[in-house]
Design a protein around this motif. Structure first.
Motif, mmCIF file in Angstrom:
data_model
loop_
_atom_site.group_PDB
_atom_site.id
_atom_site.type_symbol
_atom_site.label_atom_id
_atom_site.label_comp_id
_atom_site.label_asym_id
_atom_site.label_seq_id
_atom_site.Cartn_x
_atom_site.Cartn_y
_atom_site.Cartn_z
ATOM 1 N N LEU A 148 -12.505 -17.485 -104.465
ATOM 2 C CA LEU A 148 -13.771 -16.782 -103.982
ATOM 3 C C LEU A 148 -13.461 -15.468 -103.301
ATOM 4 C CD1 LEU A 148 -15.510 -19.839 -102.664
ATOM 5 C CD2 LEU A 148 -16.164 -18.672 -104.619
ATOM 6 N N ASN A 149 -12.210 -15.083 -103.187
ATOM 7 C CA ASN A 149 -11.736 -13.864 -102.814
ATOM 8 C C ASN A 149 -11.844 -13.899 -101.246
ATOM 9 O OD1 ASN A 149 -10.972 -12.602 -105.218
ATOM 10 N ND2 ASN A 149 -12.956 -12.052 -105.656
ATOM 11 N N ILE A 150 -11.363 -14.910 -100.669
ATOM 12 C CA ILE A 150 -11.543 -15.059 -99.146
ATOM 13 C C ILE A 150 -10.425 -13.968 -98.617
ATOM 14 C CG2 ILE A 150 -9.751 -16.882 -99.123
ATOM 15 C CD1 ILE A 150 -11.384 -17.786 -96.459
ATOM 16 N N SER A 151 -10.989 -13.445 -97.608
ATOM 17 C CA SER A 151 -9.990 -12.251 -96.753
ATOM 18 C C SER A 151 -9.065 -12.866 -96.207
ATOM 19 C CB SER A 151 -10.960 -11.274 -95.950
ATOM 20 O OG SER A 151 -11.255 -12.088 -94.702
ATOM 21 N N LYS A 152 -7.806 -12.185 -96.092
ATOM 22 C CA LYS A 152 -6.638 -12.672 -95.443
ATOM 23 C C LYS A 152 -6.923 -13.103 -94.051
ATOM 24 C CE LYS A 152 -3.287 -10.494 -98.734
ATOM 25 N NZ LYS A 152 -2.327 -9.684 -98.883
ATOM 26 N N ARG A 153 -7.829 -11.966 -93.170
ATOM 27 C CA ARG A 153 -8.245 -12.215 -91.905
ATOM 28 C C ARG A 153 -8.948 -13.688 -91.728
ATOM 29 N NH1 ARG A 153 -10.599 -7.520 -88.204
ATOM 30 N NH2 ARG A 153 -8.289 -7.172 -88.299
ATOM 31 N N ALA A 154 -9.809 -13.753 -92.419
ATOM 32 C CA ALA A 154 -10.597 -15.121 -92.228
ATOM 33 C C ALA A 154 -9.661 -16.368 -92.765
ATOM 34 C CB ALA A 154 -11.697 -14.930 -93.345
ATOM 35 N N LEU A 155 -8.898 -16.217 -93.525
ATOM 36 C CA LEU A 155 -7.970 -17.304 -93.688
ATOM 37 C C LEU A 155 -6.811 -17.458 -92.530
ATOM 38 C CD1 LEU A 155 -7.265 -19.563 -95.933
ATOM 39 C CD2 LEU A 155 -5.572 -17.925 -96.860
ATOM 40 N N GLY A 156 -6.506 -16.170 -92.045
ATOM 41 C CA GLY A 156 -5.456 -16.320 -90.850
ATOM 42 C C GLY A 156 -6.410 -16.980 -89.609
ATOM 43 N N LYS A 157 -7.610 -16.649 -89.646
ATOM 44 C CA LYS A 157 -8.361 -17.177 -88.306
ATOM 45 C C LYS A 157 -8.444 -18.760 -88.512
ATOM 46 C CE LYS A 157 -11.397 -13.302 -87.101
ATOM 47 N NZ LYS A 157 -12.772 -12.868 -86.998
ATOM 48 N N ILE A 158 -8.647 -19.290 -89.837
ATOM 49 C CA ILE A 158 -8.786 -20.505 -90.070
ATOM 50 C C ILE A 158 -7.536 -21.198 -89.819
ATOM 51 C CG2 ILE A 158 -8.952 -22.450 -91.925
ATOM 52 C CD1 ILE A 158 -10.998 -20.571 -93.256
ATOM 53 N N LEU A 159 -6.357 -20.613 -90.176
ATOM 54 C CA LEU A 159 -5.080 -21.175 -89.813
ATOM 55 C C LEU A 159 -4.948 -21.195 -88.336
ATOM 56 C CD1 LEU A 159 -2.525 -22.440 -90.769
ATOM 57 C CD2 LEU A 159 -1.405 -20.057 -91.453
ATOM 58 N N LEU A 160 -5.071 -20.227 -87.462
ATOM 59 C CA LEU A 160 -4.706 -20.116 -86.266
ATOM 60 C C LEU A 160 -5.591 -20.937 -85.638
ATOM 61 C CD1 LEU A 160 -4.248 -16.243 -85.673
ATOM 62 C CD2 LEU A 160 -2.585 -17.838 -85.580
ATOM 63 N N SER A 161 -6.916 -21.329 -86.029
ATOM 64 C CA SER A 161 -7.749 -22.072 -85.248
ATOM 65 C C SER A 161 -7.057 -23.672 -85.496
ATOM 66 C CB SER A 161 -9.252 -22.164 -85.768
ATOM 67 O OG SER A 161 -10.013 -23.250 -85.453
ATOM 68 N N THR A 162 -6.687 -23.992 -86.718
ATOM 69 C CA THR A 162 -6.109 -25.357 -86.651
ATOM 70 C C THR A 162 -4.927 -25.288 -85.764
ATOM 71 O OG1 THR A 162 -6.679 -25.160 -89.271
ATOM 72 C CG2 THR A 162 -4.980 -26.692 -88.801
ATOM 73 N N LEU A 163 -3.962 -24.583 -85.839
ATOM 74 C CA LEU A 163 -2.826 -24.704 -85.029
ATOM 75 C C LEU A 163 -2.955 -24.733 -83.662
ATOM 76 C CD1 LEU A 163 -0.362 -22.316 -86.829
ATOM 77 C CD2 LEU A 163 -0.555 -24.553 -86.967
ATOM 78 N N GLU A 164 -4.107 -23.867 -83.153
ATOM 79 C CA GLU A 164 -4.587 -24.207 -81.787
ATOM 80 C C GLU A 164 -5.029 -25.439 -81.491
ATOM 81 O OE1 GLU A 164 -5.026 -23.023 -77.955
ATOM 82 O OE2 GLU A 164 -4.152 -21.793 -79.825
ATOM 83 N N SER A 165 -6.002 -26.090 -82.422
ATOM 84 C CA SER A 165 -6.413 -27.301 -81.700
ATOM 85 C C SER A 165 -5.526 -28.357 -81.970
ATOM 86 C CB SER A 165 -7.707 -27.815 -82.917
ATOM 87 O OG SER A 165 -7.238 -27.858 -84.321
ATOM 88 N N CYS A 166 -4.337 -28.239 -82.752
ATOM 89 C CA CYS A 166 -3.311 -29.362 -82.956
ATOM 90 C C CYS A 166 -2.131 -29.103 -82.102
ATOM 91 C CB CYS A 166 -2.659 -29.395 -84.465
ATOM 92 S SG CYS A 166 -4.217 -30.008 -85.446
ATOM 93 N N ARG A 167 -2.259 -28.040 -81.017
ATOM 94 C CA ARG A 167 -1.119 -27.714 -80.224
ATOM 95 C C ARG A 167 -0.333 -29.042 -79.616
ATOM 96 N NH1 ARG A 167 -1.271 -22.964 -75.892
ATOM 97 N NH2 ARG A 167 -2.524 -22.248 -77.864
ATOM 98 N N ASP A 168 -1.334 -29.739 -79.019
ATOM 99 C CA ASP A 168 -0.855 -30.880 -78.196
ATOM 100 C C ASP A 168 -0.919 -32.058 -79.196
ATOM 101 O OD1 ASP A 168 -0.334 -29.372 -75.966
ATOM 102 O OD2 ASP A 168 -2.514 -29.455 -75.398
ATOM 103 N N PRO A 169 -0.028 -32.643 -79.747
ATOM 104 C CA PRO A 169 -0.055 -33.715 -80.818
ATOM 105 C C PRO A 169 -0.830 -34.998 -80.169
ATOM 106 C CG PRO A 169 2.104 -33.217 -80.666
ATOM 107 C CD PRO A 169 1.407 -32.337 -79.513
ATOM 108 N N GLN A 170 -1.794 -35.904 -80.636
ATOM 109 C CA GLN A 170 -2.376 -36.890 -80.460
ATOM 110 C C GLN A 170 -1.367 -38.212 -80.526
ATOM 111 O OE1 GLN A 170 -5.911 -37.464 -80.120
ATOM 112 N NE2 GLN A 170 -6.249 -35.409 -80.074
ATOM 113 N N PRO A 171 -1.241 -38.926 -79.445
ATOM 114 C CA PRO A 171 -0.352 -39.898 -79.318
ATOM 115 C C PRO A 171 -0.741 -41.094 -80.426
ATOM 116 C CG PRO A 171 -1.735 -40.118 -77.472
ATOM 117 C CD PRO A 171 -2.103 -39.029 -78.176
ATOM 118 N N GLY A 172 0.398 -41.453 -80.981
ATOM 119 C CA GLY A 172 0.253 -42.564 -82.046
ATOM 120 C C GLY A 172 -0.358 -42.034 -83.520
#
Length: 113
Positions: free
Chosen positions: A46-70
């Motif tokens: 669908l020709n997603i922009s690299k910027r949009a894909l980067g934002k998705i990846l950064l958002s993912t990494l930010e939300s998973c910064r502190d691992p959930q126990p278990g």
């Protein structure tokens, strides 16, 4: 000597159970990784922009910064990335278009204006 054999057998059973558990965990990780890769492929088509894909990846990494126990951190990151990708507007609009085209094909008597 018999007692030693029994203990060795129990130990082997426990190791086998741990290996089976690990196999199942890796199988789940593999399935989630395949789902993520399919979504990435769809977005690339669908020709997603690299910027949009980067934002998705950064958002993912930010939300998973502190691992959930278990919870396995790798699986948590993949699962979060999967949900972030499925929420992408490009995929949502593509699904909406497909649903609308399927509806129009499913009932040939309906005429759209």
């Amino acid at each position: 000597e018999l007692q030693q054999k029994v203990e060795e057998t129990e130990l082997l059973k426990m190791e086998l159970q741990m290996l089976e558990t690990e196999r199942v965990r890796l199988s789940l990780v593999e399935e989630k990784l395949m789902d993520v890769l399919q979504l990435l492929q769809q977005l690339r088509d669908l020709n997603i922009s690299k910027r949009a894909l980067g934002k998705i990846l950064l958002s993912t990494l930010e939300s998973c910064r502190d691992p959930q126990p278990g919870k396995a951190h790798l699986f948590e990151v993949l699962d979060t990335l999967y949900h972030e990708l499925t929420a992408c507007e490009l995929l949502q609009s593509q699904r909406l278009e497909k649903a609308q085209s399927c509806q129009s094909l499913s009932n040939p008597l309906v005429i759209s204006c």
